[in-house]
Scaffold this motif. Structure first.
Motif, PDB file in Angstrom:
ATOM      1  N   MET A   1       0.840  -1.192   0.000  1.00 48.20           N
ATOM      2  CA  MET A   1       0.000   0.000   0.000  1.00 48.20           C
ATOM      3  C   MET A   1       0.874   1.241   0.000  1.00 48.20           C
ATOM      4  N   MET A   2       0.663   2.134  -0.968  1.00 46.19           N
ATOM      5  CA  MET A   2       1.386   3.394  -0.998  1.00 46.19           C
ATOM      6  C   MET A   2       0.841   4.316   0.082  1.00 46.19           C
ATOM      7  N   ASP A   3       1.705   5.233   0.561  1.00 45.81           N
ATOM      8  CA  ASP A   3       1.328   6.146   1.630  1.00 45.81           C
ATOM      9  C   ASP A   3       1.074   7.535   1.050  1.00 45.81           C
ATOM     10  N   PHE A   4      -0.154   8.030   1.196  1.00 42.75           N
ATOM     11  CA  PHE A   4      -0.503   9.361   0.714  1.00 42.75           C
ATOM     12  C   PHE A   4      -0.881  10.290   1.871  1.00 42.75           C
ATOM     13  N   THR A   5      -0.319  10.018   3.032  1.00 41.88           N
ATOM     14  CA  THR A   5      -0.554  10.858   4.196  1.00 41.88           C
ATOM     15  C   THR A   5      -0.157  12.300   3.890  1.00 41.88           C
ATOM     16  N   ASN A   6      -1.005  13.233   4.318  1.00 38.22           N
ATOM     17  CA  ASN A   6      -0.793  14.673   4.125  1.00 38.22           C
ATOM     18  C   ASN A   6      -0.948  15.118   2.676  1.00 38.22           C
ATOM     19  N   GLN A   7      -1.475  14.248   1.828  1.00 33.71           N
ATOM     20  CA  GLN A   7      -1.767  14.644   0.460  1.00 33.71           C
ATOM     21  C   GLN A   7      -3.279  14.786   0.276  1.00 33.71           C
ATOM     22  N   THR A   8      -3.652  15.708  -0.585  1.00 29.91           N
ATOM     23  CA  THR A   8      -5.060  15.953  -0.875  1.00 29.91           C
ATOM     24  C   THR A   8      -5.386  15.422  -2.262  1.00 29.91           C
ATOM     25  N   VAL A   9      -6.426  14.610  -2.338  1.00 30.00           N
ATOM     26  CA  VAL A   9      -6.801  13.951  -3.589  1.00 30.00           C
ATOM     27  C   VAL A   9      -8.257  14.291  -3.911  1.00 30.00           C
ATOM     28  N   LEU A  10      -8.481  14.840  -5.088  1.00 30.21           N
ATOM     29  CA  LEU A  10      -9.829  15.160  -5.560  1.00 30.21           C
ATOM     30  C   LEU A  10     -10.221  14.174  -6.643  1.00 30.21           C
ATOM     31  N   ILE A  11     -11.363  13.521  -6.463  1.00 30.59           N
ATOM     32  CA  ILE A  11     -11.864  12.546  -7.433  1.00 30.59           C
ATOM     33  C   ILE A  11     -13.238  13.007  -7.907  1.00 30.59           C
ATOM     34  N   ASP A  27      -8.287   7.127   0.626  1.00 27.94           N
ATOM     35  CA  ASP A  27      -8.554   7.342   2.045  1.00 27.94           C
ATOM     36  C   ASP A  27      -7.824   6.298   2.888  1.00 27.94           C
ATOM     37  N   ALA A  28      -7.880   5.045   2.461  1.00 27.69           N
ATOM     38  CA  ALA A  28      -7.187   3.977   3.191  1.00 27.69           C
ATOM     39  C   ALA A  28      -5.682   4.181   3.189  1.00 27.69           C
ATOM     40  N   ALA A  29      -5.180   4.877   2.160  1.00 24.58           N
ATOM     41  CA  ALA A  29      -3.739   5.134   2.056  1.00 24.58           C
ATOM     42  C   ALA A  29      -3.328   6.416   2.778  1.00 24.58           C
ATOM     43  N   GLY A  30      -4.261   7.014   3.510  1.00 29.67           N
ATOM     44  CA  GLY A  30      -3.920   8.149   4.355  1.00 29.67           C
ATOM     45  C   GLY A  30      -4.208   9.518   3.784  1.00 29.67           C
ATOM     46  N   ALA A  31      -4.729   9.595   2.567  1.00 28.70           N
ATOM     47  CA  ALA A  31      -4.958  10.889   1.927  1.00 28.70           C
ATOM     48  C   ALA A  31      -6.193  11.579   2.490  1.00 28.70           C
ATOM     49  N   HIS A  32      -6.170  12.911   2.384  1.00 28.25           N
ATOM     50  CA  HIS A  32      -7.400  13.677   2.600  1.00 28.25           C
ATOM     51  C   HIS A  32      -8.139  13.686   1.279  1.00 28.25           C
ATOM     52  N   VAL A  33      -9.341  13.153   1.267  1.00 31.35           N
ATOM     53  CA  VAL A  33     -10.091  12.960   0.028  1.00 31.35           C
ATOM     54  C   VAL A  33     -11.155  14.037  -0.135  1.00 31.35           C
ATOM     55  N   SER A  69     -16.412  26.757  -8.107  1.00 30.37           N
ATOM     56  CA  SER A  69     -16.299  25.807  -7.007  1.00 30.37           C
ATOM     57  C   SER A  69     -14.842  25.564  -6.634  1.00 30.37           C
ATOM     58  N   LEU A  70     -13.999  25.415  -7.639  1.00 28.92           N
ATOM     59  CA  LEU A  70     -12.586  25.164  -7.374  1.00 28.92           C
ATOM     60  C   LEU A  70     -11.886  26.405  -6.826  1.00 28.92           C
ATOM     61  N   LYS A  71     -12.299  27.577  -7.290  1.00 29.35           N
ATOM     62  CA  LYS A  71     -11.731  28.818  -6.754  1.00 29.35           C
ATOM     63  C   LYS A  71     -12.061  28.948  -5.274  1.00 29.35           C
ATOM     64  N   ALA A  72     -13.300  28.616  -4.910  1.00 32.68           N
ATOM     65  CA  ALA A  72     -13.705  28.666  -3.505  1.00 32.68           C
ATOM     66  C   ALA A  72     -12.923  27.661  -2.669  1.00 32.68           C
ATOM     67  N   LEU A  73     -12.657  26.499  -3.253  1.00 27.50           N
ATOM     68  CA  LEU A  73     -11.879  25.479  -2.557  1.00 27.50           C
ATOM     69  C   LEU A  73     -10.497  26.008  -2.190  1.00 27.50           C
ATOM     70  N   TYR A  74      -9.830  26.628  -3.151  1.00 27.27           N
ATOM     71  CA  TYR A  74      -8.469  27.108  -2.923  1.00 27.27           C
ATOM     72  C   TYR A  74      -8.412  28.318  -1.993  1.00 27.27           C
ATOM     73  N   LYS A  75      -9.532  28.994  -1.818  1.00 32.99           N
ATOM     74  CA  LYS A  75      -9.563  30.158  -0.933  1.00 32.99           C
ATOM     75  C   LYS A  75      -9.776  29.774   0.526  1.00 32.99           C
ATOM     76  N   GLN A  76     -10.060  28.516   0.789  1.00 33.33           N
ATOM     77  CA  GLN A  76     -10.281  28.083   2.162  1.00 33.33           C
ATOM     78  C   GLN A  76      -9.005  28.236   2.994  1.00 33.33           C
ATOM     79  N   ASP A  77      -9.199  28.586   4.258  1.00 33.36           N
ATOM     80  CA  ASP A  77      -8.059  28.716   5.163  1.00 33.36           C
ATOM     81  C   ASP A  77      -7.320  27.388   5.287  1.00 33.36           C
ATOM     82  N   ASN A  78      -6.013  27.458   5.272  1.00 34.41           N
ATOM     83  CA  ASN A  78      -5.141  26.297   5.459  1.00 34.41           C
ATOM     84  C   ASN A  78      -5.244  25.257   4.348  1.00 34.41           C
ATOM     85  N   PHE A  79      -5.805  25.639   3.188  1.00 34.83           N
ATOM     86  CA  PHE A  79      -5.855  24.693   2.070  1.00 34.83           C
ATOM     87  C   PHE A  79      -4.562  24.816   1.270  1.00 34.83           C
ATOM     88  N   ALA A  80      -3.782  23.746   1.260  1.00 34.90           N
ATOM     89  CA  ALA A  80      -2.455  23.784   0.631  1.00 34.90           C
ATOM     90  C   ALA A  80      -2.490  23.466  -0.854  1.00 34.90           C
TER      91      ALA A  80
END
Length: 243
Positions: A1-11, A27-33, A69-80
């Motif tokens: 299993m690959m580790d995607f901890t601290n990574q953000t994945v949009l599907i 999600d099982a690999a640790g990503a924020h989904v 929608s994507l512009k609003a996503l990136y404007k969120q506080d602490n969104f890397a």
């Protein structure tokens, strides 16, 4: 299993089927989904996720709605930013060419191909600034070999392969990899309605003599997302259908 901890994945298109399987795998690999659907996603869909996913709701065929929608996503506080984008959302409207309505051809291409662009471009711009990222586009074996009654779907999925290769060349110098997955016949709502006779005929052309499972597409998505030296490729997951 690959580790995607601290990574953000949009599907995109991740409320069911292959999209949901991919989301669960990350999600099982640790990503924020980040889940996406055109309509509301009910909480029971992601009840078993390790981390509560974020939800986006918009029509990918609507370029303005996608951008907003994507512009609003990136404007969120602490969104890397988005580390991995999986373009999975799509539709079918099958009909033989001689009977296909022009609107049905246009709608499938608009959702599947234009919709992929509508989501990808805003995120690709951000990935350029991040100087990293992985994009995985869901094509289809039909985009490689064609299929009767699916000229609209085949055209859209072949276009996604061209988009993938071109974007891979543009993104490579900034550390952005772009690949595609071309699923074959996968167990889904679509295949479940096929008659036993139809399924048997399809299986005759699949060397591995079975339909694929959604989790097998998800495994391929994780592989491509984590493989640092693969870009511009289309990985067929089809049991040997396209050999």
């Amino acid at each position: 299993m690959m580790d995607f901890t601290n990574q953000t994945v949009l599907i995109t298109g991740s409320s069911r089927g292959i999209g949901l399987a991919i989301a669960k795998a990350f999600d099982a690999a640790g990503a924020h989904v980040i889940l996406h659907a055109r309509s509301e996603i009910k909480p029971n869909i992601y009840a078993d996720f390790k981390q509560k996913p974020q939800i986006l709701q918009f029509d990918i065929a609507d370029a303005e709605a996608a951008e907003a929608s994507l512009k609003a996503l990136y404007k969120q506080d602490n969104f890397a930013g988005v580390d991995v984008l999986v373009n999975n959302a799509g539709i079918t409207k099958d009909q033989l060419a001689m009977a296909m309505a022009p609107n049905d051809f246009a709608e499938v291409v608009n959702v599947n191909l234009n919709g992929t662009f509508n989501v990808t471009q805003p995120i690709f711009k951000k990935m350029i600034r991040q100087k990293h990222g992985a994009i995985i586009n869901l094509s289809s074996v039909v985009g490689l070999m064609g299929n009767m009654g699916q000229i609209n779907y085949a055209a859209s999925k072949a276009g996604i392969i061209g988009l993938t290769k071109s974007l891979a060349k543009e993104g490579a110098r900034r550390g952005i990899r772009v690949n595609a997955i071309a699923p074959g016949m996968i167990v889904s709502d679509m295949t479940s309605v096929l008659s036993e006779e139809t399924q048997a005929k399809i299986l005759e052309n699949i060397p591995l003599s079975r339909f694929g499972e959604a989790n097998e597409i998800a495994e391929a998505a994780l592989f491509l997302a984590g493989s640092a030296y693969i870009t511009g490729q289309t990985l067929s997951i089809d049991g040997g259908l396209y050999i």
